[in-house]
Design an enzyme around this catalytic site. Structure first.
Site, mmCIF file in Angstrom:
data_model
loop_
_atom_site.group_PDB
_atom_site.id
_atom_site.type_symbol
_atom_site.label_atom_id
_atom_site.label_comp_id
_atom_site.label_asym_id
_atom_site.label_seq_id
_atom_site.Cartn_x
_atom_site.Cartn_y
_atom_site.Cartn_z
ATOM 1 N N LYS A 179 0.839 -1.202 0.000
ATOM 2 C CA LYS A 179 0.000 0.000 0.000
ATOM 3 C C LYS A 179 0.871 1.248 0.000
ATOM 4 C CE LYS A 179 -1.833 2.656 3.142
ATOM 5 N NZ LYS A 179 -1.903 4.021 2.569
ATOM 6 N N GLU A 253 10.472 0.566 10.112
ATOM 7 C CA GLU A 253 11.457 1.632 9.922
ATOM 8 C C GLU A 253 10.713 2.924 10.220
ATOM 9 O OE1 GLU A 253 13.199 4.450 8.998
ATOM 10 O OE2 GLU A 253 13.278 3.993 6.861
ATOM 11 N N CYS A 287 13.286 10.454 7.311
ATOM 12 C CA CYS A 287 13.262 9.940 8.681
ATOM 13 C C CYS A 287 14.633 10.012 9.336
ATOM 14 C CB CYS A 287 12.739 8.514 8.705
ATOM 15 S SG CYS A 287 13.480 7.494 7.431
ATOM 16 N N GLU A 384 9.972 14.794 16.070
ATOM 17 C CA GLU A 384 10.308 14.774 14.654
ATOM 18 C C GLU A 384 9.423 15.775 13.924
ATOM 19 O OE1 GLU A 384 9.423 11.127 12.479
ATOM 20 O OE2 GLU A 384 11.327 11.341 11.421
#
Lengths: 475, 287
Positions: A179, A253, A287, A384
C-alpha cells in the site's frame, strides 16, 4: 552575490497521467470498492488523478491473489526470479525520466533529487536484490520465504520505499501486497504497469491504494505472513501491538531525530554542505534527517554564519525546475504540522531564522528555517518535525556531544564531523543509531544496511542484512 | 548423640551484584517434585523489577564496551565456577525436577558445556553478522552488530538450570545486560547460579535474577520504558501476547516463545541475533 537563473523546467509531457486509477490485483487494474480519492500536485494544488480506495474486501482479494501466486513464485528457481527482477530494474532505467517527473509531480520533491537520487537508487536496489535471488544459500539466513508480505510505505520517497520493500521480498521468493501512501500513489501505480511490461506472473505484486484503514487491513489480514512498514513511530507502535500473539514477522522503519555533530576541527565548508544535505534534502521529509545540529561551542558562531550564508543561496520553488533546491511540502496536513512545531519553537524561546525566500502563492511551501538557542527540553529538539527545520544546540566536550545525541527515544542515524579519525570512531562507537555518517550525510546504497535502534524501529533494509526480514529463521 | 541439624540457606534475589530480599518482604514456599518443602524463596515485586532494570542499565555501558575477548573469558569463568559446584547443582536440580542423580548430573554438565559454547561466540559473532559493504561511491562502509541494551528474560519454567543458562548466556555474551524472571516452579537453582555469577568476575548488574510470580512480574518488565528487548521463552501464550502488546509501547525487540523445550538441540545463533542491532558507519575516501 545572488545569481539569477532563467527557468529550466523539465517537461511534464514525458508522463501520461490517467484521469483515474484502479487497484492492481492479480496482474490487472480493477475497481476499488471504497470511495475514490484525489491525489494532488502539492506545488500547485491541482488534482493529478482520482485513485481507487481499497476496502477490507479488496485487500482480501489482493492477499488471496498473492497467496495463490506464492506457490508459483516460490517454486521458481532463484535464477528465474532474478531475471524478472533484472528485467524490472532495466525497465525502471528505461522509464526513469517518466518516473522522476511523475514522482516530483505527486510528491513535490525537486526534479534534480528525483532524477539524480531517487530513480538511480530505485534501479540499483532492484539490480542488487536480483543478484541475491539465486545466491540465498550463501547469505546465512536460510532459503525459505515467508509467504505473503504486507507492506505499507510512506510518501517521502514513494518509489524508493517501494523498491526497498518489493525487491528483497521478491528475491527471497515472497509475494507482496503493497500500500503506497495516500498522497503519493502514482509512481507505485506506474510500477504496476512496469510489472506488466516485465511479464511478472500475476499476483506476485499487488498494489492497493487508500488511506490508513487500507493499511490497517493489509497489516491485519490473517493470511499475511510478514509485515513491513516504514512511517511514523506512532503507527509503528500500533502495528507492533496488533501483531502480538501472531506468527507474523515484522520489520519497522520509523521516525528519527538525528544529531549531526560538528567538532571544532571539522572542515567547516564541507560540514556546512553536510548540514544542508542533512536537513534540507527532500524538504526535510526524511526519517534520518540531521534535524538536530550539535556544534562545538568554540566554532558555533563561525559555522552558523557560514550556514546562513549558504542557506541564502538555496532556491525554493517549482519542483520541475532543474535549478530548484527545495520543493513543495507534500501535503497541507504536513505543512500544518511543520508550522505548529515551528511556532512552538518560538513560543518556547528559541530564535527563528530563515533566509529571504519568497514562497509561491499556490501550493504548500515552507522556507528553510534554523532555530538557535535551542535547549534539549524544547519540542523542536525532541519531536520529529519532518520538514526543513533545523534545531541548533551546542556542546563543549565529546562526552557531552554523545550524551545529547543519544538523549532521544529515536536511534535511526547520526552525523559526525571531525578531521580526527580516532575521535570519529570513538563517537561512532557510542552513538546509539543504526547509521552513522561521518564527514558525510544522507548517503544511501542498496548494499548498505539501513534501520534504527530503539524507537526508530527494528530490522534492516539493504545489504545482505535486508534478506533476513524475508526469510524463515533457521532453528 | 543427636544428628546434627543442618544450616539452611536463605534464598534471596540477585540485583546489581548484591543479594537483597524482596523490598515487599514477600516470600513463597518452594516444593520439590514430590511436594516436599524445600525453601521459602523471595517473591519479587514491581519495585524489585524496577530496581533490577536500573541495575542492568547502569551495568550496560561498561559491559557493552568490554572487549569481546574479556566477555568470552568471563563466560568461560562462569562455566568454571559452575563446574566447581557441580555436586551442589546436581542435588538442587534433582530435588527441583525429581530426576535421578545421574540425569541431574547430565543436565548440569550440559549447562556447563553450553556456557563454554557461548563463551567462544563472543569474538566471532561480529564476523558473522557484520559486513563490509561495497557502496557505489568513494566511501568506506562497514556494518557491525551491537548489543540492543537491557533485555528482560522470562526463563523457561522447565529446565531450572540448563534452560536458564541457555537463555542468559546468548543475551549477555554479546554485551547486553539482563533482568531474568526465574522459573516460578523451581527457582532455587537460579539463586545458586547467582552465587556462581557473583564469583565469576561478571560485573554486578549484568545479570539480575528475580524469583516469584512470572505472571505478575513479566508485564512490568515488558512495559518498562528503559528495557530494550524481551525474551518471552518462558511465558505461556496468553502472558506472551500480553507482554508483546506492552512491549510495543517503546518498540522492544521481542523474542516470542516457540514452544520448543528441547534445550539439548543445537541452539543456533538466533538467541544472540534477536538482541543485536546493526550499526553501519560511512566515511568518505579521499586525500
Amino acid at each position: 552575490m545572488i545569481f539569477e537563473y532563467a527557468p529550466a523546467p523539465e517537461s511534464r509531457e514525458v508522463v501520461d497521467i490517467r484521469p483515474s486509477y484502479g487497484l492492481f490485483i492479480n496482474g490487472e487494474f480493477v475497481d476499488g470498492s471504497g470511495t475514490p480519492f484525489k491525489t494532488v500536485n502539492p506545488a500547485s494544488e491541482e488534482t493529478l488523478a482520482e485513485v481507487a480506495a481499497a476496502t477490507e474486501a479488496d485487500v482480501d482479494r489482493a492477499v488471496q491473489a498473492a497467496r495463490k501466486a506464492f506457490g508459483v513464485w516460490s517454486a521458481l528457481p532463484g535464477s528465474e526470479r532474478a531475471k524478472y527482477l533484472f528485467r524490472i530494474a532495466r525497465i525502471i532505467q528505461e522509464r526513469a525520466r517518466e518516473l522522476a517527473v511523475l514522482e516530483s509531480l505527486d510528491n513535490g520533491k525537486p526534479i534534480k533529487e528525483s532524477r539524480d537520487v531517487d530513480l538511480p537508487l530505485v534501479a540499483a536496489h532492484f539490480f542488487y536484490y536480483a543478484g541475491w535471488a539465486d545466491k540465498l544459500q550463501y547469505a546465512g539466513y536460510g532459503t525459505t520465504p515467508l509467504g505473503v508480505a504486507g507492506q505499507v510505505i510512506p510518501w517521502n520517497f514513494p518509489l524508493l520505499m517501494l523498491a526497498w520493500k518489493i525487491a528483497p521480498a521478491l528475491a527471497c521468493g515472497n509475494t507482496v501486497v503493497l500500500k503506497p501512501a495516500e498522497t503519493t500513489p502514482l509512481t507505485a501505480l506506474l510500477f504496476a504497469e512496469i510489472c506488466q511490461q516485465a511479464d511478472l506472473p500475476p499476483g506476485v505484486v499487488n498494489i492497493v491504494t487508500g488511506a490508513g484503514d487500507t493499511g490497517a487491513a493489509v497489516v491485519g489480514h490473517p493470511d499475511v505472513d510478514k509485515v513491513a512498514f516504514t512511517g511514523s513511530t506512532e503507527v509503528g507502535r500500533l502495528i507492533a501491538k496488533s501483531v502480538a500473539g501472531t506468527n507474523k514477522k515484522v520489520t519497522l522503519e520509523l521516525g528519527g531525530k538525528a544529531a549531526n555533530i560538528v567538532f571544532d576541527d571539522a572542515a567547516i565548508d564541507q560540514a556546512v554542505e553536510g548540514i544542508v544535505t542533512g536537513i534540507f534534502f527532500n524538504q526535510g521529509h526524511v526519517c534520518c534527517a540531521g534535524s538536530r545540529l550539535l556544534v562545538q561551542e568554540s566554532v558555533a558562531e563561525e559555522l552558523l554564519s557560514s550556514l546562513k550564508r549558504r542557506l541564502s543561496t538555496l532556491r525554493l520553488g517549482d519542483p520541475l525546475d532543474k535549478n530548484t533546491d527545495i520543493g513543495a511540502i507534500n501535503s497541507a496536513a504536513q505543512l500544518a504540522k511543520i508550522r505548529e512545531l515551528s511556532e512552538a519553537g518560538e513560543a518556547e524561546g528559541a530564535d527563528r531564522w530563515s533566509p529571504a525566500c519568497p514562497l509561491p502563492d499556490k501550493g504548500f511551501w515552507f522556507p528553510p528555517t534554523v532555530f538557535t538557542g535551542v535547549s534539549q527540553s524544547h519540542r523542536i529538539a525532541r519531536e520529529e518535525i519532518f520538514g526543513p527545520v533545523l534545531s541548533v544546540l551546542t556542546f563543549r566536550t565529546p562526552a557531552e556531544a554523545v550524551e545529547k545525541a543519544n538523549n532521544t527515544p529515536y536511534g535511526l542515524s547520526a552525523g559526525v564531523w571531525t578531521e580526527k579519525a580516532s575521535r570519529m570512531l570513538w563517537m561512532a562507537n557510542r552513538l546509539r543509531a543504526g547509521v552513522v555518517w561521518s564527514n558525510t550525510f544522507n548517503k544511501f546504497d542498496p548494499t548498505s544496511p539501513f534501520g534504527g535502534y530503539k524507537e526508530s524501529g527494528y530490522g534492516r533494509e539493504g545489504g545482505r542484512h535486508g534478506l533476513e526480514a524475508y526469510l524463515k529463521e533457521i532453528s | 548423640m543427636s544428628e546434627r541439624l543442618s544450616v539452611r540457606k536463605t534464598y534471596k534475589l540477585y540485583i546489581g551484584g548484591a543479594f537483597p530480599r524482596s523490598e515487599s518482604g514477600r516470600s513463597y514456599a518452594v516444593t520439590g517434585a514430590k511436594g516436599e518443602f524445600l525453601a521459602n524463596a523471595s517473591k519479587a515485586s514491581r519495585k524489585d523489577v524496577r530496581d533490577a532494570v536500573t541495575a542492568a542499565r547502569k551495568a550496560f555501558p561498561g559491559w557493552s564496551a568490554a572487549t569481546a575477548y574479556n566477555r568470552g573469558q568471563i563466560l568461560y569463568r562462569i562455566a568454571e565456577m559452575l563446574e566447581g559446584r557441580r555436586a551442589q547443582f546436581v542435588s538442587e536440580v534433582a530435588e527441583a525436577d525429581g530426576v535421578s542423580g545421574k540425569k541431574a548430573g547430565e543436565l548440569v554438565d550440559a549447562a556447563v558445556d553450553r556456557l563454554v559454547w557461548y563463551a567462544g561466540w563472543s569474538d566471532k559473532i561480529s564476523s558473522l553478522r557484520g559486513s563490509s559493504n561495497p557502496v557505489a561511491g568513494p566511501y568506506f562502509n562497514l556494518s557491525t552488530p551491537e548489543p540492543t541494551g537491557v533485555v528482560g528474560i522470562v526463563a523457561p519454567p522447565m529446565g531450572p538450570l540448563f534452560g536458564l543458562v541457555s537463555v542468559i548466556a546468548p543475551v549477555i555474551v554479546t554485551g547486553n545486560t539482563c533482568v531474568v524472571i526465574a522459573s516460578e516452579r523451581a527457582p532455587l537453582p537460579s539463586i545458586t547460579l547467582a552465587e556462581v555469577l557473583a564469583t565469576s568476575d561478571l560485573p554486578g548488574g549484568v545479570v539480575n535474577i528475580l524469583t516469584g510470580s512470572a505472571a505478575e512480574m513479566a508485564p512490568w518488565l515488558a512495559g518498562h520504558m528503559d528495557v530494550n528487548g524481551i525474551d518471552l521463552t518462558g511465558a505461556d501464550a496468553e502472558l506472551a501476547q500480553r507482554c508483546e502488546e506492552l512491549a510495543a509501547e517503546n518498540l522492544k525487540r521481542v523474542l516470542r516463545p516457540n514452544g520448543k523445550t528441547d534445550w539439548t538441540a543445537d541452539p543456533g545463533t538466533g538467541r544472540m541475533t534477536a538482541f543485536l542491532e546493526t550499526k553501519t558507519v560511512w566515511h568518505p575516501i579521499g586525500i
